[in-house]
Design a protein around this motif. Structure first.
Motif, PDB file in Angstrom:
ATOM      1  N   GLY A   1      49.544  41.578  35.277  1.00  0.00           N
ATOM      2  CA  GLY A   1      50.822  40.632  35.490  1.00  0.00           C
ATOM      3  C   GLY A   1      51.091  40.368  36.724  1.00  0.00           C
ATOM      4  N   ASN A   2      50.393  40.779  37.750  1.00  0.00           N
ATOM      5  CA  ASN A   2      50.655  40.368  39.400  1.00  0.00           C
ATOM      6  C   ASN A   2      49.455  40.266  40.144  1.00  0.00           C
ATOM      7  OD1 ASN A   2      53.426  41.082  38.674  1.00  0.00           O
ATOM      8  ND2 ASN A   2      52.933  43.320  38.532  1.00  0.00           N
ATOM      9  N   SER A   3      48.577  39.808  39.371  1.00  0.00           N
ATOM     10  CA  SER A   3      47.447  39.183  40.307  1.00  0.00           C
ATOM     11  C   SER A   3      46.607  38.124  39.859  1.00  0.00           C
ATOM     12  CB  SER A   3      46.440  40.605  40.335  1.00  0.00           C
ATOM     13  OG  SER A   3      46.115  40.822  38.902  1.00  0.00           O
ATOM     14  N   LEU A   4      45.857  37.650  40.711  1.00  0.00           N
ATOM     15  CA  LEU A   4      45.001  36.365  40.407  1.00  0.00           C
ATOM     16  C   LEU A   4      43.636  36.645  40.937  1.00  0.00           C
ATOM     17  CD1 LEU A   4      47.357  34.076  42.710  1.00  0.00           C
ATOM     18  CD2 LEU A   4      47.151  34.002  40.213  1.00  0.00           C
ATOM     19  N   VAL A   5      42.946  35.778  40.248  1.00  0.00           N
ATOM     20  CA  VAL A   5      41.161  35.951  40.641  1.00  0.00           C
ATOM     21  C   VAL A   5      41.017  34.407  41.081  1.00  0.00           C
ATOM     22  CG1 VAL A   5      38.904  36.180  40.254  1.00  0.00           C
ATOM     23  CG2 VAL A   5      40.714  37.792  39.470  1.00  0.00           C
TER      24      VAL A   5
ATOM     25  N   ASP B   1      31.093  35.179  44.330  1.00  0.00           N
ATOM     26  CA  ASP B   1      32.015  34.161  44.884  1.00  0.00           C
ATOM     27  C   ASP B   1      33.604  34.275  44.371  1.00  0.00           C
ATOM     28  OD1 ASP B   1      31.512  33.312  42.466  1.00  0.00           O
ATOM     29  OD2 ASP B   1      30.392  31.298  43.133  1.00  0.00           O
ATOM     30  N   SER B   2      33.964  35.476  43.674  1.00  0.00           N
ATOM     31  CA  SER B   2      35.226  35.661  43.109  1.00  0.00           C
ATOM     32  C   SER B   2      36.064  36.446  44.226  1.00  0.00           C
ATOM     33  CB  SER B   2      35.258  35.992  41.864  1.00  0.00           C
ATOM     34  OG  SER B   2      34.547  35.184  41.059  1.00  0.00           O
ATOM     35  N   VAL B   3      37.202  36.366  44.235  1.00  0.00           N
ATOM     36  CA  VAL B   3      38.107  36.994  45.148  1.00  0.00           C
ATOM     37  C   VAL B   3      39.405  37.353  44.383  1.00  0.00           C
ATOM     38  CG1 VAL B   3      39.502  37.226  47.130  1.00  0.00           C
ATOM     39  CG2 VAL B   3      37.589  35.661  47.077  1.00  0.00           C
ATOM     40  N   HIS B   4      39.657  38.817  44.340  1.00  0.00           N
ATOM     41  CA  HIS B   4      40.653  39.255  43.587  1.00  0.00           C
ATOM     42  C   HIS B   4      41.972  39.490  44.504  1.00  0.00           C
ATOM     43  CE1 HIS B   4      43.237  42.401  41.597  1.00  0.00           C
ATOM     44  NE2 HIS B   4      42.904  42.101  40.534  1.00  0.00           N
ATOM     45  N   LEU B   5      43.002  39.088  43.957  1.00  0.00           N
ATOM     46  CA  LEU B   5      44.195  39.188  44.906  1.00  0.00           C
ATOM     47  C   LEU B   5      45.473  39.782  44.108  1.00  0.00           C
ATOM     48  CD1 LEU B   5      43.271  35.643  45.190  1.00  0.00           C
ATOM     49  CD2 LEU B   5      44.416  36.286  47.440  1.00  0.00           C
ATOM     50  N   ASN B   6      46.125  40.517  44.907  1.00  0.00           N
ATOM     51  CA  ASN B   6      47.547  41.043  44.299  1.00  0.00           C
ATOM     52  C   ASN B   6      48.645  40.561  44.892  1.00  0.00           C
ATOM     53  OD1 ASN B   6      46.525  43.042  42.160  1.00  0.00           O
ATOM     54  ND2 ASN B   6      46.328  44.602  43.666  1.00  0.00           N
ATOM     55  N   SER B   7      49.777  40.499  44.222  1.00  0.00           N
ATOM     56  CA  SER B   7      51.228  40.357  44.803  1.00  0.00           C
ATOM     57  C   SER B   7      51.613  41.707  45.378  1.00  0.00           C
ATOM     58  CB  SER B   7      52.131  40.047  43.588  1.00  0.00           C
ATOM     59  OG  SER B   7      52.438  40.851  42.930  1.00  0.00           O
ATOM     60  N   SER B   8      52.609  41.631  46.033  1.00  0.00           N
ATOM     61  CA  SER B   8      53.130  43.313  46.606  1.00  0.00           C
ATOM     62  C   SER B   8      53.216  44.069  45.641  1.00  0.00           C
ATOM     63  CB  SER B   8      54.279  42.995  47.276  1.00  0.00           C
ATOM     64  OG  SER B   8      55.292  42.737  46.489  1.00  0.00           O
ATOM     65  N   ILE B   9      53.256  43.845  44.506  1.00  0.00           N
ATOM     66  CA  ILE B   9      53.404  44.796  43.044  1.00  0.00           C
ATOM     67  C   ILE B   9      52.048  45.176  42.685  1.00  0.00           C
ATOM     68  CG2 ILE B   9      54.402  45.230  40.812  1.00  0.00           C
ATOM     69  CD1 ILE B   9      56.731  43.709  41.493  1.00  0.00           C
ATOM     70  N   GLY B  10      51.430  44.214  42.628  1.00  0.00           N
ATOM     71  CA  GLY B  10      49.817  44.166  42.013  1.00  0.00           C
ATOM     72  C   GLY B  10      49.884  44.749  40.611  1.00  0.00           C
ATOM     73  N   GLY B  11      48.615  44.906  40.432  1.00  0.00           N
ATOM     74  CA  GLY B  11      48.118  45.159  38.932  1.00  0.00           C
ATOM     75  C   GLY B  11      48.211  44.283  37.744  1.00  0.00           C
TER      76      GLY B  11
END
Ligand code: ZN
Length: 315
Positions: free
Chosen positions: A200-204, A188-198
């Motif tokens: 320092g640039n992501s959220l769960v 029930d977890s979702v990983h997200l990236n900003s346009s840069i990603g990786g």
């Protein structure tokens, strides 16, 4: 409308903690971060504001704390509508080093898998949930080194934060407008990236499930700051959030090292949007970073009184 590309990724994470000495010792001596700025909470000058980061405090590597012990602040509850965990990024092949280091410092940790990566999960002295993940793709520099931690082992910066959310889909909808895109799901977890990603640039975002409702206080993360290049970007975002989404957003606040706006997202977490500049070298050289108490100009005339009111600790 969305702010993909304008929101570059994380800027810093700020937590309410207990004792200044415990906090300083844990983040600099055990986790090997550099104290890059010693200042006060600009909204409460009786309390320190510690900024930890890589060698120069690059945005996305910064973790900051307010040591509130003795100020009548309640203990918080980590729960829904909050950052559940702050995850630091470690270089390739360094996780065994960190296991040993945590063990030899008497810190209990558990090992988990998160989106294909091994994660060490533990608590800081104030009760915050902290984790370390190894990411071979994290090339951010300059990594700080200490007497007993080399650049090849030391934590590089924030990897991501884990948000505990009661209504995940509503929050995902907001985050896709804000600039983070879903890249993977696990349970029930979702990983997200900003346009840069990786790193320092992501959220769960995780479903808060049975967690209690989060309560601000000692031992909880206060807010998550995301970075933009310039203040015009923040103003564009502010305009949209207020006029199109009906959110309450603060006016721009001058934080000396960056400029910020703050708002609560649907889902409850307090977000900040901070500019990348001017940065931490604005009032100290690289060598001097974090060595003495820095105050904003408007508080400088009250330095003696402010210094006398702060909790004592040894560097
Ligand atoms: Zn902040």
């Amino acid at each position: 409308m969305n702010f993909k590309g304008i929101i570059k990724g994380l800027h810093h994470i700020t937590a309410t903690v207990s004792d200044a000495q415990e906090d300083y010792d844990f983040y600099t001596k055990i986790l090997g971060q550099r104290l890059i700025k010693e200042t006060v909470n600009f909204d409460n000058e009786n309390v320190y504001h510690f900024y930890y980061g890589n060698e120069i405090g690059s945005p996305s590597t910064i973790f900051t704390t307010f040591p509130y012990k003795g100020q009548g602040v309640r203990d918080g509850i980590i729960g829904s509508g909050q950052v559940f965990e702050t995850v630091f990024s470690a270089p390739e092949n360094s996780l065994s080093f960190w296991k040993e280091r945590l063990k030899s410092n008497g810190i209990n940790f558990s090992k988990l898998e998160s989106f294909g990566k091994e994660k060490l999960q533990f608590k800081d002295p104030s009760g915050l949930n902290i984790a370390i993940i190894e990411d071979a793709d994290d090339k951010r520099t300059p990594v700080w080194k200490t007497e007993d931690i080399s650049e090849k082992e030391n934590l590089i910066g924030i990897h991501h934060v884990l948000l505990a959310i009661a209504d995940v889909e509503e929050t995902l909808k907001f985050l896709s407008v804000f600039g983070y895109e879903e890249t993977a799901r696990e349970g029930d977890s979702v990983h997200l990236n900003s346009s840069i990603g990786g790193a320092g640039n992501s959220l769960v975002v995780m479903n808060a499930g049975d967690l209690p409702k989060g309560k601000n206080g000692i031992g909880t993360v206060h807010h998550v700051a995301h970075r933009v290049e310039k203040i015009e970007d923040s103003l564009k975002i502010r305009d949209y959030l207020v006029n199109e989404l009906g959110l309450k957003v603060t006016e721009v606040k001058d934080r000396k090292y960056f400029q910020s706006i703050y708002f609560r997202i649907p889902g409850g977490v307090l977000f900040e949007v901070a500019t990348e500049g001017p940065g931490f070298l604005v009032d100290e050289s690289n060598e001097e970073l974090g060595s003495t108490l820095k105050l904003p100009d408007w508080q400088e005339p009250h330095r003696a009184k402010i210094e006398a009111g702060l909790m004592e600790y040894q560097k």
